[in-house]
Scaffold this motif. Structure first.
Motif, mmCIF file in Angstrom:
data_model
loop_
_atom_site.group_PDB
_atom_site.id
_atom_site.type_symbol
_atom_site.label_atom_id
_atom_site.label_comp_id
_atom_site.label_asym_id
_atom_site.label_seq_id
_atom_site.Cartn_x
_atom_site.Cartn_y
_atom_site.Cartn_z
ATOM 1 N N ASP A 55 42.841 35.556 33.808
ATOM 2 C CA ASP A 55 42.845 35.200 35.231
ATOM 3 C C ASP A 55 41.742 35.940 35.978
ATOM 4 O OD1 ASP A 55 45.009 33.531 34.807
ATOM 5 O OD2 ASP A 55 46.500 34.980 35.536
ATOM 6 N N GLN A 56 41.584 37.234 35.672
ATOM 7 C CA GLN A 56 40.540 38.025 36.334
ATOM 8 C C GLN A 56 39.158 37.502 35.958
ATOM 9 O OE1 GLN A 56 40.888 40.687 38.623
ATOM 10 N NE2 GLN A 56 38.727 40.187 38.862
ATOM 11 N N SER A 57 38.969 37.164 34.708
ATOM 12 C CA SER A 57 37.674 36.635 34.260
ATOM 13 C C SER A 57 37.348 35.307 34.933
ATOM 14 C CB SER A 57 37.668 36.456 32.741
ATOM 15 O OG SER A 57 37.791 37.689 32.108
ATOM 16 N N GLU A 58 38.322 34.445 35.012
ATOM 17 C CA GLU A 58 38.100 33.166 35.671
ATOM 18 C C GLU A 58 37.784 33.357 37.151
ATOM 19 O OE1 GLU A 58 41.630 30.963 34.709
ATOM 20 O OE2 GLU A 58 40.925 30.532 32.682
ATOM 21 N N SER A 59 38.485 34.285 37.785
ATOM 22 C CA SER A 59 38.213 34.583 39.197
ATOM 23 C C SER A 59 36.799 35.136 39.365
ATOM 24 C CB SER A 59 39.237 35.583 39.722
ATOM 25 O OG SER A 59 38.899 36.020 41.007
ATOM 26 N N ASP A 60 36.403 36.050 38.490
ATOM 27 C CA ASP A 60 35.054 36.607 38.550
ATOM 28 C C ASP A 60 34.005 35.513 38.399
ATOM 29 O OD1 ASP A 60 36.030 39.166 38.888
ATOM 30 O OD2 ASP A 60 35.774 39.746 36.786
ATOM 31 N N GLU A 62 34.334 32.247 39.031
ATOM 32 C CA GLU A 62 34.353 31.371 40.202
ATOM 33 C C GLU A 62 33.681 32.018 41.411
ATOM 34 O OE1 GLU A 62 38.494 30.534 40.670
ATOM 35 O OE2 GLU A 62 38.553 29.190 38.929
ATOM 36 N N ASN A 63 33.739 33.347 41.494
ATOM 37 C CA ASN A 63 33.145 34.071 42.621
ATOM 38 C C ASN A 63 31.769 34.653 42.289
ATOM 39 O OD1 ASN A 63 35.287 33.922 44.722
ATOM 40 N ND2 ASN A 63 36.492 34.830 43.077
#
Length: 77
Positions: A55-60, A62-63
């Protein structure tokens, strides 16, 4: 003889060594044993930890908080 006494005796004998090849072989053996020991204490992450990292990797991503492989490779050229 307890472990501490055995280790001290080993160190004393090691310090007496004059043959560089023997010292190298002992160093290699110690590295191998340390790696085996590290593997024995390895604890895989839980599914929850893995999900959190994903989840953190995907958020990183996307941002736009990431570096491309070419950027990383350029750092070491």
């Amino acid at each position: 003889m307890n472990l501490e006494a055995r280790k001290l005796e080993f160190i004393q004998e090691f310090l007496k060594l004059q043959n560089e090849e023997v010292v190298s072989r002992l160093e290699n053996l110690l590295r191998k044993e340390k790696n085996v020991s590290d593997l024995r204490t390895f604890e895989p992450m839980t599914q929850e930890e893995l999900d959190k990292r994903m989840d953190q990797s995907e958020s990183d991503f996307e941002n736009n908080r990431f570096k491309s492989s070419s950027e990383l490779l350029a750092k070491y050229d």
